[in-house]
Design a protein around this motif. Structure first.
Motif, PDB file in Angstrom:
ATOM      1  N   ASP A 332       1.977  -4.039   4.774  1.00 28.45           N
ATOM      2  CA  ASP A 332       1.998  -3.712   3.346  1.00 28.45           C
ATOM      3  C   ASP A 332       3.175  -2.769   3.094  1.00 28.45           C
ATOM      4  O   ASP A 332       3.110  -1.584   3.394  1.00 28.45           O
ATOM      5  CB  ASP A 332       0.681  -3.051   2.948  1.00 28.45           C
ATOM      6  CG  ASP A 332       0.633  -2.695   1.463  1.00 28.45           C
ATOM      7  OD1 ASP A 332       1.565  -3.071   0.730  1.00 28.45           O
ATOM      8  OD2 ASP A 332      -0.345  -2.047   1.042  1.00 28.45           O
ATOM      9  N   THR A 333       4.264  -3.303   2.546  1.00 26.68           N
ATOM     10  CA  THR A 333       5.499  -2.510   2.371  1.00 26.68           C
ATOM     11  C   THR A 333       5.691  -2.017   0.942  1.00 26.68           C
ATOM     12  O   THR A 333       6.768  -1.528   0.599  1.00 26.68           O
ATOM     13  CB  THR A 333       6.726  -3.336   2.804  1.00 26.68           C
ATOM     14  OG1 THR A 333       6.750  -4.561   2.046  1.00 26.68           O
ATOM     15  CG2 THR A 333       6.683  -3.650   4.281  1.00 26.68           C
ATOM     16  N   SER A 334       4.664  -2.140   0.099  1.00 27.21           N
ATOM     17  CA  SER A 334       4.769  -1.646  -1.279  1.00 27.21           C
ATOM     18  C   SER A 334       5.036  -0.143  -1.279  1.00 27.21           C
ATOM     19  O   SER A 334       4.466   0.600  -0.464  1.00 27.21           O
ATOM     20  CB  SER A 334       3.489  -1.950  -2.052  1.00 27.21           C
ATOM     21  OG  SER A 334       3.503  -1.325  -3.311  1.00 27.21           O
ATOM     22  N   LYS A 335       5.873   0.314  -2.191  1.00 25.57           N
ATOM     23  CA  LYS A 335       6.204   1.742  -2.283  1.00 25.57           C
ATOM     24  C   LYS A 335       5.083   2.536  -2.946  1.00 25.57           C
ATOM     25  O   LYS A 335       5.055   3.757  -2.859  1.00 25.57           O
ATOM     26  CB  LYS A 335       7.502   1.935  -3.080  1.00 25.57           C
ATOM     27  CG  LYS A 335       8.718   1.239  -2.480  1.00 25.57           C
ATOM     28  CD  LYS A 335       9.050   1.770  -1.106  1.00 25.57           C
ATOM     29  CE  LYS A 335      10.275   1.069  -0.509  1.00 25.57           C
ATOM     30  NZ  LYS A 335      10.473   1.446   0.909  1.00 25.57           N
ATOM     31  N   VAL A 336       4.186   1.822  -3.647  1.00 26.50           N
ATOM     32  CA  VAL A 336       3.064   2.486  -4.329  1.00 26.50           C
ATOM     33  C   VAL A 336       1.855   2.492  -3.407  1.00 26.50           C
ATOM     34  O   VAL A 336       1.475   1.456  -2.866  1.00 26.50           O
ATOM     35  CB  VAL A 336       2.731   1.765  -5.657  1.00 26.50           C
ATOM     36  CG1 VAL A 336       1.494   2.373  -6.309  1.00 26.50           C
ATOM     37  CG2 VAL A 336       3.913   1.842  -6.605  1.00 26.50           C
ATOM     38  N   ARG A 337       1.259   3.655  -3.216  1.00 29.47           N
ATOM     39  CA  ARG A 337       0.138   3.769  -2.282  1.00 29.47           C
ATOM     40  C   ARG A 337      -1.173   3.328  -2.917  1.00 29.47           C
ATOM     41  O   ARG A 337      -1.868   2.466  -2.393  1.00 29.47           O
ATOM     42  CB  ARG A 337      -0.001   5.223  -1.808  1.00 29.47           C
ATOM     43  CG  ARG A 337       1.138   5.702  -0.921  1.00 29.47           C
ATOM     44  CD  ARG A 337       0.759   7.015  -0.235  1.00 29.47           C
ATOM     45  NE  ARG A 337       1.888   7.554   0.504  1.00 29.47           N
ATOM     46  CZ  ARG A 337       2.633   8.574   0.090  1.00 29.47           C
ATOM     47  NH1 ARG A 337       2.348   9.176  -1.051  1.00 29.47           N
ATOM     48  NH2 ARG A 337       3.646   9.000   0.815  1.00 29.47           N
TER      49      ARG A 337
END
Length: 416
Positions: A332-337
């Motif tokens: 999961d490389t999304s910048k939003v946690r």
């Protein structure tokens, strides 16, 4: 001593101890005064609840070990002796048995909370990896503990689960014989499992200490997933979160104590009240409920692939279902946690939770054609979620705007 320490010894004895072993200073600076995001909700109390559960399991386990006999001729009777003859033995055994289920219930909530709020993302990858390692050690400890009463389900669970190792090429059979201490489950197996079951909780406690240390380096994640900007975003851990955690522990103990007092056997299997007989196979062998999702994955693979037989393939998928959790920070490389700000992720996350519950249900059912078909579908989705959905969502999803700080999100809620 820290140059910026706010701790001042309150007595001569405290000052003497502080100069030789500054344990009070350490606990004040790194535990009591630890700056904690001010917006943590009750899902974050499960960390403290899990420490409490581990303590209960160790204390009750040590007492039970004083009365238990790890010998196949006496193990079953020694458990009955604990229940019937030892002062308080029935309650200690109930708290230990129910405690295992409550421990896993809490750890599943803790893991799913971490998955939803992105607690595995940088800079907390080591924290997540240590958490998954604790989960693996818990599974090994619980499995070995389940064998110790030496009932029908205990002995046959040991036979079925250790047989998994036989599917591994070349080293499988020697590994199986080493684990069992012979060609079949017997007295050496029980002795090995008792020894390891007693040892592993202390290993878990050591890894928990590392887990907490790894938490204190980057600090807590929080429901917004936004990093702490300044002191206005945090509160000291004590008294604010010690009180909140204590309240969470009390609430958690209500169902715990209810099960232990009024229904201590409801979470177990009735066949375990029959002493193990290697000549009589139970109609339906099932593990404890907390192993059922992974047991369903193991049973779902009943086809051959190229040069890999179905048994080995089942073991690969079974092991892969755990190993893939270690890789989650890089899948999961999304910048939003936080899932609160990821509208597409939120739907797929809840679908994954439903799928996991379905696997739990299917693991408890007989392995008929319909059950195996649904198990295959749920197993496929389990891996698709990690390998396909999370990487794709990271690229195509448009998150909602994040608050600029934790304080802003708290104030927005208070004015809403």
């Amino acid at each position: 001593m820290s140059e910026h320490s706010t701790y001042t010894p309150g007595s001569g004895v405290e000052k003497w101890l502080d100069e030789r072993l500054p344990i009070i200073r350490f606990s004040k600076e790194h535990l009591m005064d630890f700056p904690t995001p001010k917006n943590l909700n009750y899902w974050w109390t499960f960390g403290a609840i899990l420490v409490m559960c581990l303590g209960i399991q160790i204390v009750t386990g040590v007492i039970l070990a004083m009365h238990y006999t790890p010998n196949i001729a006496m193990a079953f009777d020694s458990v009955e002796h604990i229940r019937r003859d030892v002062n308080g033995g029935r309650m200690i055994q109930s708290f230990h048995a129910v405690g295992a289920s409550m421990f896993f219930a809490a750890v599943y909530i803790h893991i799913f909370r971490g998955m939803y709020f992105g607690s595995y993302k940088a800079p907390r990858e080591i924290l997540w990896i240590l958490g998954v390692l604790i989960f693996v050690l818990m599974m090994a400890t619980a499995f070995m503990g389940y064998v110790l009463p030496w009932g029908q389900m205990s002995g046959w669970a040991a036979t079925v689960i250790t047989n998994i190792f036989a599917a591994i090429p070349i080293i499988g059979t020697p590994l199986l014989e080493l684990l069992r201490g012979g060609f079949s489950v017997g007295n050496p197996t029980l002795n090995r499992f008792f020894s390891l079951h007693y040892l592993l909780p202390f290993v878990i406690a050591a890894v928990v200490a590392l887990h907490i240390w790894a938490l204190h380096v980057p600090g807590n994640n929080n429901p917004t997933g936004v990093d702490v900007k300044d002191g206005r975003d945090t509160l000291p851990f004590h008294p604010y979160y010690t009180m909140k955690d204590a309240f969470g522990m009390v609430l958690f103990m209500i169902p715990f104590v209810w099960f232990a007092f009024f229904a201590p056997d409801i979470l177990g299997h009735p066949d375990n009240y029959i002493e193990f007989n290697s000549q009589v196979t139970p109609a339906h062998i099932v593990p404890e409920w907390y192993f059922l999702p992974f047991y369903a994955i193991l049973r779902a693979i009943d086809f051959n692939l190229l040069f890999i037989d179905s048994k080995l393939l089942g073991v690969i998928f079974f092991g892969g279902s755990i190993v893939i959790l270690f890789l989650l920070p890089w899948l999961d490389t999304s910048k939003v946690r936080s899932g609160n700000f990821r509208p597409m992720f939120k739907w797929f996350y809840w679908l994954f939770v439903v799928n996991f519950v379905a696997l739990t249900y299917l693991g408890a059912q007989p392995a008929d054609a319909t059950g195996v078909l649904f198990s295959k579908i749920c197993t496929a989705y389990y891996f698709i979620h990690f390998i396909v959905i999370l990487p794709v969502l990271s690229r195509i999803e448009k998150p909602r705007p994040l608050p600029t700080s934790i304080s802003e999100s708290v104030l927005a809620k208070s004015h809403a």
